[in-house]
Write a protein that holds these residues in place. Structure first.
Motif, PDB file in Angstrom:
ATOM      1  N   LEU A 241      23.868  34.524  27.810  1.00 28.50           N
ATOM      2  CA  LEU A 241      25.576  33.672  29.012  1.00 28.50           C
ATOM      3  C   LEU A 241      26.396  32.544  29.095  1.00 28.50           C
ATOM      4  O   LEU A 241      27.146  32.160  28.622  1.00 28.50           O
ATOM      5  CB  LEU A 241      24.439  32.912  30.521  1.00 28.50           C
ATOM      6  N   LEU A 242      25.678  31.734  27.282  1.00 22.36           N
ATOM      7  CA  LEU A 242      26.772  30.520  27.173  1.00 22.36           C
ATOM      8  C   LEU A 242      27.575  31.313  26.749  1.00 22.36           C
ATOM      9  O   LEU A 242      28.555  30.980  26.580  1.00 22.36           O
ATOM     10  CB  LEU A 242      25.740  29.977  26.092  1.00 22.36           C
ATOM     11  N   ASP A 243      27.373  32.060  25.493  1.00 22.05           N
ATOM     12  CA  ASP A 243      28.947  32.823  24.454  1.00 22.05           C
ATOM     13  C   ASP A 243      29.605  33.443  25.357  1.00 22.05           C
ATOM     14  O   ASP A 243      31.051  33.173  25.448  1.00 22.05           O
ATOM     15  CB  ASP A 243      27.871  33.816  24.129  1.00 22.05           C
ATOM     16  N   THR A 244      28.869  33.969  26.504  1.00 19.04           N
ATOM     17  CA  THR A 244      30.162  35.025  26.935  1.00 19.04           C
ATOM     18  C   THR A 244      31.018  33.658  28.507  1.00 19.04           C
ATOM     19  O   THR A 244      32.396  34.146  28.253  1.00 19.04           O
ATOM     20  CB  THR A 244      29.623  35.774  28.125  1.00 19.04           C
ATOM     21  N   PHE A 245      30.546  33.306  28.346  1.00 21.83           N
ATOM     22  CA  PHE A 245      30.973  31.363  29.746  1.00 21.83           C
ATOM     23  C   PHE A 245      31.441  30.819  29.036  1.00 21.83           C
ATOM     24  O   PHE A 245      31.873  29.950  30.279  1.00 21.83           O
ATOM     25  CB  PHE A 245      30.416  32.320  31.014  1.00 21.83           C
ATOM     26  N   LEU A 246      31.441  30.024  28.267  1.00 25.68           N
ATOM     27  CA  LEU A 246      31.559  29.311  27.701  1.00 25.68           C
ATOM     28  C   LEU A 246      32.734  28.532  27.562  1.00 25.68           C
ATOM     29  O   LEU A 246      33.358  27.678  27.793  1.00 25.68           O
ATOM     30  CB  LEU A 246      30.487  28.880  26.528  1.00 25.68           C
ATOM     31  N   PRO A 247      33.585  29.249  27.040  1.00 24.70           N
ATOM     32  CA  PRO A 247      34.892  29.309  26.597  1.00 24.70           C
ATOM     33  C   PRO A 247      35.650  28.816  28.180  1.00 24.70           C
ATOM     34  O   PRO A 247      36.764  28.470  28.565  1.00 24.70           O
ATOM     35  CB  PRO A 247      35.287  30.633  26.396  1.00 24.70           C
ATOM     36  N   PHE A 248      35.272  30.014  28.769  1.00 20.20           N
ATOM     37  CA  PHE A 248      36.229  30.172  30.579  1.00 20.20           C
ATOM     38  C   PHE A 248      35.601  28.518  31.267  1.00 20.20           C
ATOM     39  O   PHE A 248      36.453  27.446  32.277  1.00 20.20           O
ATOM     40  CB  PHE A 248      35.161  31.047  31.775  1.00 20.20           C
ATOM     41  N   ALA A 249      34.369  28.125  31.082  1.00 17.70           N
ATOM     42  CA  ALA A 249      33.709  26.980  31.087  1.00 17.70           C
ATOM     43  C   ALA A 249      34.710  25.287  31.311  1.00 17.70           C
ATOM     44  O   ALA A 249      34.842  24.693  31.382  1.00 17.70           O
ATOM     45  CB  ALA A 249      32.516  26.431  31.481  1.00 17.70           C
ATOM     46  N   LEU A 250      34.705  25.800  29.350  1.00 12.76           N
ATOM     47  CA  LEU A 250      35.294  24.197  28.769  1.00 12.76           C
ATOM     48  C   LEU A 250      37.135  24.300  29.391  1.00 12.76           C
ATOM     49  O   LEU A 250      37.685  23.346  29.682  1.00 12.76           O
ATOM     50  CB  LEU A 250      35.876  25.002  27.097  1.00 12.76           C
ATOM     51  N   GLU A 251      37.338  25.464  30.247  1.00 12.64           N
ATOM     52  CA  GLU A 251      39.184  25.293  30.514  1.00 12.64           C
ATOM     53  C   GLU A 251      38.625  24.403  32.118  1.00 12.64           C
ATOM     54  O   GLU A 251      39.748  23.939  32.918  1.00 12.64           O
ATOM     55  CB  GLU A 251      39.682  26.740  30.875  1.00 12.64           C
ATOM     56  N   VAL A 252      38.372  24.211  32.253  1.00 14.49           N
ATOM     57  CA  VAL A 252      37.807  23.997  34.149  1.00 14.49           C
ATOM     58  C   VAL A 252      37.180  21.890  33.487  1.00 14.49           C
ATOM     59  O   VAL A 252      36.025  22.164  33.120  1.00 14.49           O
ATOM     60  CB  VAL A 252      36.221  24.681  34.864  1.00 14.49           C
ATOM     61  N   LYS A 253      38.227  21.701  34.734  1.00 11.87           N
ATOM     62  CA  LYS A 253      37.823  20.244  34.007  1.00 11.87           C
ATOM     63  C   LYS A 253      36.994  19.638  34.457  1.00 11.87           C
ATOM     64  O   LYS A 253      36.199  19.266  33.453  1.00 11.87           O
ATOM     65  CB  LYS A 253      39.415  18.745  34.521  1.00 11.87           C
ATOM     66  N   ILE A 254      36.033  19.985  35.689  1.00 13.25           N
ATOM     67  CA  ILE A 254      35.076  19.285  36.474  1.00 13.25           C
ATOM     68  C   ILE A 254      33.827  19.851  35.519  1.00 13.25           C
ATOM     69  O   ILE A 254      32.140  19.500  35.853  1.00 13.25           O
ATOM     70  CB  ILE A 254      34.424  19.975  37.191  1.00 13.25           C
ATOM     71  N   LEU A 255      33.326  21.327  35.096  1.00 15.68           N
ATOM     72  CA  LEU A 255      32.449  21.843  34.272  1.00 15.68           C
ATOM     73  C   LEU A 255      32.968  21.675  32.714  1.00 15.68           C
ATOM     74  O   LEU A 255      31.236  21.643  32.193  1.00 15.68           O
ATOM     75  CB  LEU A 255      33.011  23.406  33.916  1.00 15.68           C
ATOM     76  N   ARG A 256      33.507  21.046  32.241  1.00 18.07           N
ATOM     77  CA  ARG A 256      33.477  20.959  30.906  1.00 18.07           C
ATOM     78  C   ARG A 256      32.740  20.181  30.204  1.00 18.07           C
ATOM     79  O   ARG A 256      32.158  19.931  29.350  1.00 18.07           O
ATOM     80  CB  ARG A 256      35.138  19.905  30.327  1.00 18.07           C
ATOM     81  N   PRO A 257      32.718  18.656  30.528  1.00 16.58           N
ATOM     82  CA  PRO A 257      31.453  18.126  30.040  1.00 16.58           C
ATOM     83  C   PRO A 257      30.133  18.638  29.697  1.00 16.58           C
ATOM     84  O   PRO A 257      29.346  18.954  29.022  1.00 16.58           O
ATOM     85  CB  PRO A 257      31.450  16.931  31.252  1.00 16.58           C
ATOM     86  N   PHE A 258      29.548  19.770  31.149  1.00 15.24           N
ATOM     87  CA  PHE A 258      28.633  20.139  31.102  1.00 15.24           C
ATOM     88  C   PHE A 258      28.355  21.083  30.195  1.00 15.24           C
ATOM     89  O   PHE A 258      26.972  21.861  28.905  1.00 15.24           O
ATOM     90  CB  PHE A 258      28.073  20.372  32.115  1.00 15.24           C
ATOM     91  N   ALA A 259      29.786  22.182  29.750  1.00 16.76           N
ATOM     92  CA  ALA A 259      29.737  23.095  29.123  1.00 16.76           C
ATOM     93  C   ALA A 259      29.757  22.321  27.568  1.00 16.76           C
ATOM     94  O   ALA A 259      29.326  23.225  26.833  1.00 16.76           O
ATOM     95  CB  ALA A 259      31.057  24.043  29.542  1.00 16.76           C
ATOM     96  N   PHE A 260      30.197  21.569  27.711  1.00 18.52           N
ATOM     97  CA  PHE A 260      30.043  20.630  26.372  1.00 18.52           C
ATOM     98  C   PHE A 260      28.971  20.884  25.619  1.00 18.52           C
ATOM     99  O   PHE A 260      27.849  20.725  24.021  1.00 18.52           O
ATOM    100  CB  PHE A 260      31.619  19.531  25.650  1.00 18.52           C
ATOM    101  N   LEU A 261      28.083  20.070  26.514  1.00 14.64           N
ATOM    102  CA  LEU A 261      26.645  19.464  26.166  1.00 14.64           C
ATOM    103  C   LEU A 261      25.955  19.764  26.269  1.00 14.64           C
ATOM    104  O   LEU A 261      24.910  20.535  24.963  1.00 14.64           O
ATOM    105  CB  LEU A 261      26.108  18.593  27.562  1.00 14.64           C
ATOM    106  N   ALA A 262      25.939  21.648  27.194  1.00 15.14           N
ATOM    107  CA  ALA A 262      25.392  23.267  26.400  1.00 15.14           C
ATOM    108  C   ALA A 262      25.652  23.660  25.590  1.00 15.14           C
ATOM    109  O   ALA A 262      24.209  23.863  24.754  1.00 15.14           O
ATOM    110  CB  ALA A 262      25.637  23.861  28.020  1.00 15.14           C
TER     111      ALA A 262
END
Length: 526
Positions: A273-294
């Protein structure tokens, strides 16, 4: 005058000259600033290159997006960190009395990539000097000194080292080659560099947006394809992590959890799940901090458990390029209390692509098309890529398989059919090469041809080369990999699909004739 312009072709020569003179006079009498803008727009219009192939609104949109001035700080930060990581990687070849490099130089056989058979180690201490200079140029990239030249030389030197031995292939070495190649064309030394200090005219705090976009897209391709590759039967059922993690049970604190089956399943699914969706989560400002921590947790865990070299640090550094382009200035403002901003120039009114910009767009399209299509090439070949290896490399299929195999090769003189000689693999291959060759069909065929050529040199006759190869992938029951008795000396390397490779037996099929008794498998491995 402008009313007469459409009818100019019907005017007499004298009248046409009068109209043209009036137009020139009107330009001369106009505001000089308007005149300079008109000349600049005229020059851009004259240089327009793609207008003959694409509609005007398309070229305008490309120019407006790709050449939009963007703060350069995030790209420059990536350049600095990237150069330090590459300098560290170069230093690992020099430690322990150059043992890492000496291993490559002392291999009895070197398996070469297709088309790069000419790549051989430099004589004497040439490769030692090669690696040392590679570290020097990596530091020059970090400091931005003779940046483009340093980036080009480092790319060629690392690629030359990478192409020395096929059995040492690693995905992150391929990624190093790609990003090092891209750095040649990026304006990553426009500030915070020795070049910007030596040549102030080249100094600026912004870059065209395509410099940021191409790195972001490349990193996204790596992540997404790594996630797609995990969508397979073995990974979903927890293999090979179900067998890998218990081997780490002696680790302090986390050792107990490494033995729990649910942890392997959790890691498998979370990694997918992380590999597949991480790039998209990093493009969303509100999700970016959580995506980077993951992302940090994921890569640090990989480093601790699997110790996969510089790959985690590379991916963490490249992931920062997904942040907002002015994140360095924002962080400096928060830390110091002083406001840091980047003054960005405005785009010209007439947004036509000149020849250089058009060639840049063509290069970006070709480069990204290659990166998107290449990982999919295994779909053109029959069979499971985990088993056949056809299309496995350069496809971001990372940590997906565990292959345990045993193999024996025989040669037989065709003029004496009754006699065959067992090849002593230990004398021809290193232990690492034996592990790789035993379970990869393309290496098996290259090894068979090496044996054939060796016998031809010794006897002057072409032998028959046969092998028995038994392999277990992801802890499935062992089975034959190649057709018993097939003369591998007649098979042509690099011609896929390989008809002599036996398909992978499906899970649950215990009646296949290709399955091997594990006891016999153990004897063969000995």
């Amino acid at each position: 005058t402008h009313k007469e312009a459409p009818f100019r072709s019907f005017m007499s020569t004298k009248r046409r000259k009068q109209v043209e003179n009036k137009e020139k006079d009107s330009v001369v009498k106009s505001d000089p600033r308007d005149q300079s803008i008109a000349e600049e727009d005229k020059k851009i219009q004259k240089d327009g290159f793609l207008d003959s192939f694409l509609p005007r609104f398309v070229t305008d949109a490309i120019y407006e997006k790709a050449w939009a001035p963007t703060p350069a700080s995030s790209l420059v930060f990536f350049r600095i960190v990237w150069g330090l990581i590459m300098a560290y990687e170069s230093s690992t070849y020099m430690t322990r009395n150059w043992s890492k490099l000496e291993y490559i130089l002392k291999l009895p056989i070197q398996f070469k990539y297709y088309g790069f058979e000419w790549v051989t180690p430099w004589p004497g201490y040439g490769m030692h000097i090669h690696v040392a200079l590679m570290g020097v140029f990596a530091l020059m990239i970090t400091f931005g000194f003779l940046y483009r030249l340093s980036a080009a030389i480092f790319f060629m030197m690392f690629a030359y080292l990478y192409l020395q031995e096929m059995t040492l292939y690693l995905n992150h070495f391929y990624l190093v080659c790609i990003i090092s190649f891209l750095f040649i064309f990026l304006d990553a030394a426009c500030c915070w560099s020795v070049d910007a200090w030596l040549w102030p005219k080249s100094r600026r705090t912004w870059v065209p947006y395509w410099n940021i976009w191409i790195i972001r897209t490349l990193v996204s391709v790596v992540y997404v394809y790594a996630g797609i590759a995990k969508m397979n039967e073995d990974w979903i059922r927890g293999e090979p992590l179900l067998h890998w993690l218990p081997k780490r049970r002696k680790y302090p604190i986390i050792g107990y959890f490494m033995e729990q089956p649910w942890v392997a399943l959790l890691f498998s699914w979370c990694g997918l799940l992380l590999d597949t969706f991480l790039p998209f989560a990093l493009e969303v400002k509100i999700l970016r901090p959580f995506a980077f921590l993951a992302c940090c947790g994921f890569h640090l865990m990989n480093k601790v458990i699997f110790n996969i070299g510089i790959f985690p640090w590379m991916m963490l550094a490249s992931t920062t390029i997904h942040f907002e382009t002015g994140w360095i200035e924002h962080a400096a403002t928060v830390i110091t209390g002083k406001k840091f901003e980047t003054d960005l120039p405005k785009l010209p009114k007439v947004r036509r692509l000149n020849l250089k910009q058009a060639m840049t767009i063509i290069f970006i399209c070709a480069f990204m098309s290659h990166q998107i299509i290449t990982p999919l090439r295994h779909l053109w070949y029959p069979g499971d890529v985990v088993w056949t290896e056809e299309g496995h490399r350069w496809s971001w299929r990372m940590k997906l398989r565990d292959k345990a195999a045993a193999f024996k090769f025989w040669v037989r003189d065709l003029k004496q059919p009754g006699n065959r000689t067992l090849i002593e693999n230990d004398r021809l291959l290193s232990k690492h090469q034996q592990r790789k060759v035993s379970c990869r069909p393309e290496l098996l065929i290259l090894y068979a041809h090496y044996i054939k050529e060796m016998v031809e040199r010794q006897t002057g006759r072409t032998p028959e080369v046969t092998a028995e190869v038994v392999c277990s992938v992801n802890f499935r029951p062992p089975q034959h990999m190649i057709v018993p008795g097939y003369d591998l000396a007649k098979a042509k390397p690099w011609e896929w699909p390989n008809e002599w490779v036996i398909p992978l037996v499906p899970l649950g099929d215990n009646s296949s004739k290709w399955l091997v008794d594990p006891k016999k498998y153990s004897l063969l491995a000995e």
